[in-house]
Design an enzyme around this catalytic site. Structure first.
Site, PDB file in Angstrom:
ATOM      1  N   ARG A 120      85.753  34.995  45.079  1.00 26.40           N
ATOM      2  CA  ARG A 120      84.828  35.904  45.831  1.00 26.40           C
ATOM      3  C   ARG A 120      83.724  35.581  45.808  1.00 26.40           C
ATOM      4  O   ARG A 120      82.528  36.016  45.730  1.00 26.40           O
ATOM      5  CB  ARG A 120      85.015  37.447  45.371  1.00 26.40           C
ATOM      6  CG  ARG A 120      86.497  37.895  45.236  1.00 26.40           C
ATOM      7  CD  ARG A 120      86.802  38.162  46.938  1.00 26.40           C
ATOM      8  NE  ARG A 120      88.076  38.465  46.679  1.00 26.40           N
ATOM      9  CZ  ARG A 120      89.230  37.912  46.999  1.00 26.40           C
ATOM     10  NH1 ARG A 120      89.114  36.443  47.180  1.00 26.40           N
ATOM     11  NH2 ARG A 120      90.768  38.241  46.937  1.00 26.40           N
ATOM     12  N   SER A 156      88.724  46.665  48.520  1.00 29.91           N
ATOM     13  CA  SER A 156      88.906  46.658  47.209  1.00 29.91           C
ATOM     14  C   SER A 156      87.502  46.563  46.635  1.00 29.91           C
ATOM     15  O   SER A 156      86.691  45.794  47.145  1.00 29.91           O
ATOM     16  CB  SER A 156      89.551  45.190  46.688  1.00 29.91           C
ATOM     17  OG  SER A 156      90.771  44.865  47.252  1.00 29.91           O
ATOM     18  N   GLU A 170      83.130  43.886  43.462  1.00 30.59           N
ATOM     19  CA  GLU A 170      83.343  43.000  44.405  1.00 30.59           C
ATOM     20  C   GLU A 170      82.594  43.393  45.922  1.00 30.59           C
ATOM     21  O   GLU A 170      82.229  42.592  46.630  1.00 30.59           O
ATOM     22  CB  GLU A 170      84.874  42.748  44.793  1.00 30.59           C
ATOM     23  CG  GLU A 170      85.300  42.007  46.063  1.00 30.59           C
ATOM     24  CD  GLU A 170      87.084  41.960  46.360  1.00 30.59           C
ATOM     25  OE1 GLU A 170      87.205  42.126  47.297  1.00 30.59           O
ATOM     26  OE2 GLU A 170      87.554  41.741  45.322  1.00 30.59           O
TER      27      GLU A 170
END
Length: 306
Positions: free
Chosen positions: A179, A229, A299
């Site tokens: 990420r 998410s 995230e």
């Protein structure tokens, strides 16, 4: 921002950028996937590289804060909104095929790029068939799902640097991680991406996309607005399981709730605000840490004024 500065900025924008759609005091809840977020002082919709470059240079020259959004899917904009000039790249959405390559502008939906690849009989992008973000966001955060990641297929990206120069960056220049890409560190703006794929069977490609979308629909709370998410996957663990084991599914602050369908999601069940989302995130982090000793890192990108 001081009122007199806002007035000068409005005059400058009106006079210099007549060809660019620019909205004043625009609620970002109209664009975010959570349906939350305060107002942008000015929200601009560049249609091409040159307009994005011109807007960034204008902001730099006038010391105006600049924020760039893609599809605003994995994003929370605080209720205080965003000062200065915000660019949203959704009007830069061209996607085309050149041999084994799919070239997509930053504002194009990742999902649409997978459809273009499938129609061209190109395989490798199936993992992104249900990722709701933009191409630019996908490169920026190395988006991935079901074992695939953007870095596996990205050949190069066209990037607008924070000084206003347009450059081509190869795969290795982007320093991909989980990420993460170097764009997050440099403050640049992804304008387009080139993906290198392989020839495949259209029927099999579509079947894999359908399978992954079935899994996503069966496991994720797609019936509610969300930011996808929320937390990164801790090493050796799954964020959703840690949240579930801490008994947090169904926990609510205002209109934001930890999904009862997938604990890794926070959903807008009743006119939630960004503050509701942030309250839930904080409570989840504190509770999971007390329960397991693991600190969940977000995230989702969180921006704007409180």
């Amino acid at each position: 921002m001081l009122n007199e500065r806002k007035i000068k900025m409005a005059i400058d924008l009106r006079n210099k950028f007549k060809e660019i759609k620019i909205l004043k005091d625009e609620p970002l809840s109209n664009y975010s996937w959570t349906k939350t977020g305060g107002k942008a002082d000015y929200l601009a919709f560049p249609k091409n590289y040159q307009e994005a470059e011109t807007l960034l240079k204008f902001a730099n020259e006038n010391q105006i804060p600049m924020t760039v959004l893609g599809n605003a899917s994995n994003l929370i904009v605080r209720d205080g909104g965003i000062s200065g000039l915000t660019m949203i790249l959704t009007d830069m959405n061209d996607i085309h095929v050149d041999g084994n390559h799919v070239i997509a502008e930053a504002g194009a939906a990742y999902i649409e790029a997978t459809k273009v690849a499938q129609k061209a009989g190109l395989t490798g992008m199936e993992f992104a068939a249900g990722i709701p973000g933009s191409i630019g966001g996908g490169v920026y955060m190395n988006a991935g799902a079901y074992g695939g990641e953007t870095e596996y297929i990205l050949e190069s990206a066209t990037v607008l640097t924070n000084t206003g120069n347009i450059v081509e960056m190869g795969h290795d220049d982007l320093d991909f991680g989980y990420r993460h890409s170097s764009i997050q560190d440099s403050g640049g703006v992804v304008l387009a991406a080139t993906f290198k794929l392989e020839k495949g069977n259209k029927v099999l490609i579509q079947a894999e996309m359908d399978h992954l979308n079935y899994l996503r629909k069966s496991k994720q709370p797609l019936e509610y607005p969300s930011c996808g998410s929320v937390f990164k996957r801790p090493v050796g663990h799954f964020a959703g399981k840690l949240i579930h084991d801490a008994g947090l599914q169904g926990y609510r602050s205002g209109g934001a709730e930890v999904s009862t369908k997938h604990a890794g999601f926070i959903v807008n069940v009743d006119h939630a605000t960004a503050t509701d989302y942030l309250n839930v995130i904080k409570h989840v982090q504190e509770t999971v840490f007390k329960d397991s000793g693991i600190h969940l890192q977000t995230e989702v990108r969180i921006i704007g004024k409180a």
